[in-house]
Motif scaffolding. Structure first.
Motif, PDB file in Angstrom:
ATOM      1  N   ARG A 102       4.701  15.722  32.108  1.00  0.00           N
ATOM      2  CA  ARG A 102       4.844  15.906  30.663  1.00  0.00           C
ATOM      3  C   ARG A 102       3.480  16.228  30.064  1.00  0.00           C
ATOM      4  O   ARG A 102       2.565  15.409  30.118  1.00  0.00           O
ATOM      5  CB  ARG A 102       5.419  14.659  29.994  1.00  0.00           C
ATOM      6  CG  ARG A 102       5.694  14.888  28.509  1.00  0.00           C
ATOM      7  CD  ARG A 102       6.069  13.624  27.772  1.00  0.00           C
ATOM      8  NE  ARG A 102       6.338  13.931  26.373  1.00  0.00           N
ATOM      9  CZ  ARG A 102       6.269  13.055  25.379  1.00  0.00           C
ATOM     10  NH1 ARG A 102       5.955  11.786  25.630  1.00  0.00           N
ATOM     11  NH2 ARG A 102       6.511  13.430  24.134  1.00  0.00           N
ATOM     12  N   ASP A 168       8.445   7.063  23.222  1.00  0.00           N
ATOM     13  CA  ASP A 168       8.948   8.438  23.204  1.00  0.00           C
ATOM     14  C   ASP A 168      10.129   8.517  24.169  1.00  0.00           C
ATOM     15  O   ASP A 168      10.099   7.899  25.236  1.00  0.00           O
ATOM     16  CB  ASP A 168       7.874   9.430  23.670  1.00  0.00           C
ATOM     17  CG  ASP A 168       6.578   9.335  22.873  1.00  0.00           C
ATOM     18  OD1 ASP A 168       6.596   8.768  21.763  1.00  0.00           O
ATOM     19  OD2 ASP A 168       5.553   9.831  23.379  1.00  0.00           O
ATOM     20  N   LYS A 170      13.703  11.098  25.629  1.00  0.00           N
ATOM     21  CA  LYS A 170      14.573  12.274  25.664  1.00  0.00           C
ATOM     22  C   LYS A 170      15.805  11.877  26.460  1.00  0.00           C
ATOM     23  O   LYS A 170      15.695  11.129  27.440  1.00  0.00           O
ATOM     24  CB  LYS A 170      13.850  13.452  26.331  1.00  0.00           C
ATOM     25  CG  LYS A 170      14.651  14.747  26.367  1.00  0.00           C
ATOM     26  CD  LYS A 170      13.797  15.930  26.833  1.00  0.00           C
ATOM     27  CE  LYS A 170      13.422  15.848  28.282  1.00  0.00           C
ATOM     28  NZ  LYS A 170      12.813  17.114  28.797  1.00  0.00           N
ATOM     29  N   TRP A 233      12.137  16.127  23.036  1.00  0.00           N
ATOM     30  CA  TRP A 233      11.498  14.818  22.957  1.00  0.00           C
ATOM     31  C   TRP A 233      11.531  14.273  21.529  1.00  0.00           C
ATOM     32  O   TRP A 233      11.331  15.011  20.562  1.00  0.00           O
ATOM     33  CB  TRP A 233      10.047  14.911  23.412  1.00  0.00           C
ATOM     34  CG  TRP A 233       9.890  14.851  24.898  1.00  0.00           C
ATOM     35  CD1 TRP A 233       9.789  15.904  25.762  1.00  0.00           C
ATOM     36  CD2 TRP A 233       9.823  13.667  25.695  1.00  0.00           C
ATOM     37  NE1 TRP A 233       9.668  15.448  27.053  1.00  0.00           N
ATOM     38  CE2 TRP A 233       9.682  14.078  27.048  1.00  0.00           C
ATOM     39  CE3 TRP A 233       9.867  12.303  25.411  1.00  0.00           C
ATOM     40  CZ2 TRP A 233       9.584  13.173  28.096  1.00  0.00           C
ATOM     41  CZ3 TRP A 233       9.775  11.396  26.455  1.00  0.00           C
ATOM     42  CH2 TRP A 233       9.634  11.830  27.779  1.00  0.00           C
TER      43      TRP A 233
END
Length: 319
Positions: A102, A168, A170, A233
Motif C-alpha cells: 500500500r 484505515d 477497505k 480506502w
C-alpha cells in the motif's frame, strides 16, 4: 477472586503519541501501521505435496525457515489466523492473512476461503477459514478443528480508557446472500444472512478465582459490521467506544455487542479457559484487558462466505 495484574501499556502502544485535533491524543498500537511483517516458510508434509508455504505474522521484519511453532516476537501484541497444523502427523498450513503493498508501505489483507487436507485412509478435513488479526496470540501447532478456539489467547493487559478506535480500511464482499458452515467434521451447512466483515473492540475487567476460572465485567464496547463494498480506502475511520451498560443505547446490537462466553484466555496456571462475561461494569470502571479483532467474516468459527475480503492499516486509539 483476584483481579488480573495491571501491566504497563508502554509495550503495547507505540512510544510517541500522534496529536491530531486540539483536544485529542492519537496513540498507534504497536506494529499497527502494518509495515513490519515476519515471513514464515513452513514445509508441508510430502504426503500432501510437500509444498513450502509462506505464513505472514505481524511483528519485526524477519524470515523464519522451518516447521517451528510460532510465538509472538519483538513485543508484538498481534495474533493472526495464519497457523501451522499437525494432524495425525501431517503438517498443513492455513494462510488467510496476507501482507499487501500500500503506497510506500504495507497493509494487512484478510480473506475468507476454504482450506482442505485429504489423505486416503488418514485424514479428510475441509474447513472454512476467515482472515483475522487480533490482539493476543495463538498456540501452535493446531492438532484438529474440534475446540480449535482454545488455542487462541484473546486480549492483552490494558488499563486505559480510549474514547475511540481509529484505522484505515477497505472491504470487498463476496456477493452471496447467505453464509456457509464448514467445520471439518460435518457436511457443508447454510447459515442465514449475508456475511459481513467486522471489527470488535471490548474492554474487560477480568477476575480469576482459586480454581483458575476467569470471569469478566464488560467495561467498554465498540463493534462495527461492513456489508457493502467500500469505495476504495477509507482513511481515519473513527468509532466511539461506549462505556458501561449499553443495552439501552440506540446503537446497541445484542448479537454482536452483547455479553458473551466464547473467547478463551490463558489463566495464571497456563491453562486455556473460557472468559465468562457476567455483567456490565460501571461506566467509570478501569479495565484490565483489551480485545480487538478485525475479521473478514462474522458469526463464529468456520462460518462465512469465501471471497469476503478486508484490508486494515494504521490502527490507533484516540483519547
Amino acid at each position: 477472586m483476584k483481579y488480573y495484574g495491571r501491566l504497563s501499556v508502554a509495550a503495547l502502544l507505540a512510544v510517541a503519541p500522534l496529536y491530531g485535533f486540539a483536544q485529542e491524543k492519537v496513540v498507534p498500537i504497536k506494529y499497527g501501521d502494518m509495515d513490519q511483517w515476519i515471513i514464515r516458510k513452513v514445509h508441508e508434509s510430502g504426503v500432501i505435496g510437500g509444498n513450502t508455504k509462506l505464513l505472514y505474522e505481524i511483528g519485526p521484519t524477519k524470515e523464519i525457515d522451518g516447521n517451528k511453532p510460532y510465538k509472538n516476537m519483538g513485543g508484538s501484541p498481534w495474533g493472526t489466523s495464519n497457523v501451522m497444523a499437525k494432524v495425525v502427523g501431517i503438517v498443513k498450513t492455513n494462510n488467510s492473512v496476507y501482507r499487501d503493498k500500500r503506497d510506500n508501505g504495507y497493509c494487512a489483507r484478510l480473506e475468507t476461503h476454504i482450506e482442505s487436507v485429504k489423505v486416503l485412509g488418514m485424514v479428510n478435513i475441509t474447513v472454512l477459514a476467515a482472515g483475522s488479526i487480533y490482539l493476543g496470540d495463538m498456540l501452535e501447532p493446531i492438532t484438529g478443528t474440534k475446540n480449535a478456539e482454545k488455542n487462541m489467547n484473546w486480549g492483552v493487559p490494558f488499563t486505559q480508557r480510549p474514547k475511540a478506535v481509529r484505522y484505515d480500511y477497505k472491504v470487498k464482499m463476496s456477493g452471496e446472500k447467505n453464509r456457509i458452515r464448514l467445520t471439518g467434521f460435518s457436511k457443508k451447512g447454510q447459515v442465514e444472512g449475508q456475511d459481513c466483515a467486522i471489527t470488535v473492540f471490548f474492554l474487560q475487567k477480568r477476575m480469576e478465582d482459586a480454581e483458575g476460572n476467569v470471569t469478566a465485567k464488560r467495561v467498554g464496547t465498540m463493534v462495527v459490521k461492513y456489508d457493502k463494498d467500500s469505495d476504495g480506502w477509507v482513511n481515519d475511520a473513527t468509532y466511539e467506544v461506549l462505556y458501561g451498560d449499553i443495552t439501552k443505547h440506540p446503537a446497541y446490537h445484542p448479537e454482536t455487542m452483547g455479553l458473551r462466553e466464547r473467547d478463551y484466555t490463558r489463566n495464571s496456571k497456563g491453562e486455556s479457559v473460557l472468559i465468562k462475561e457476567t455483567g456490565w461494569a460501571a461506566a467509570d470502571e478501569t479495565p484490565t484487558h483489551m480485545i480487538l479483532q478485525f475479521s473478514s467474516s462474522h458469526g463464529g468459527a468456520f462460518i462465512g462466505s469465501p471471497g469476503n475480503t478486508m484490508w486494515i492499516d494504521n490502527v490507533k486509539l484516540v483519547y
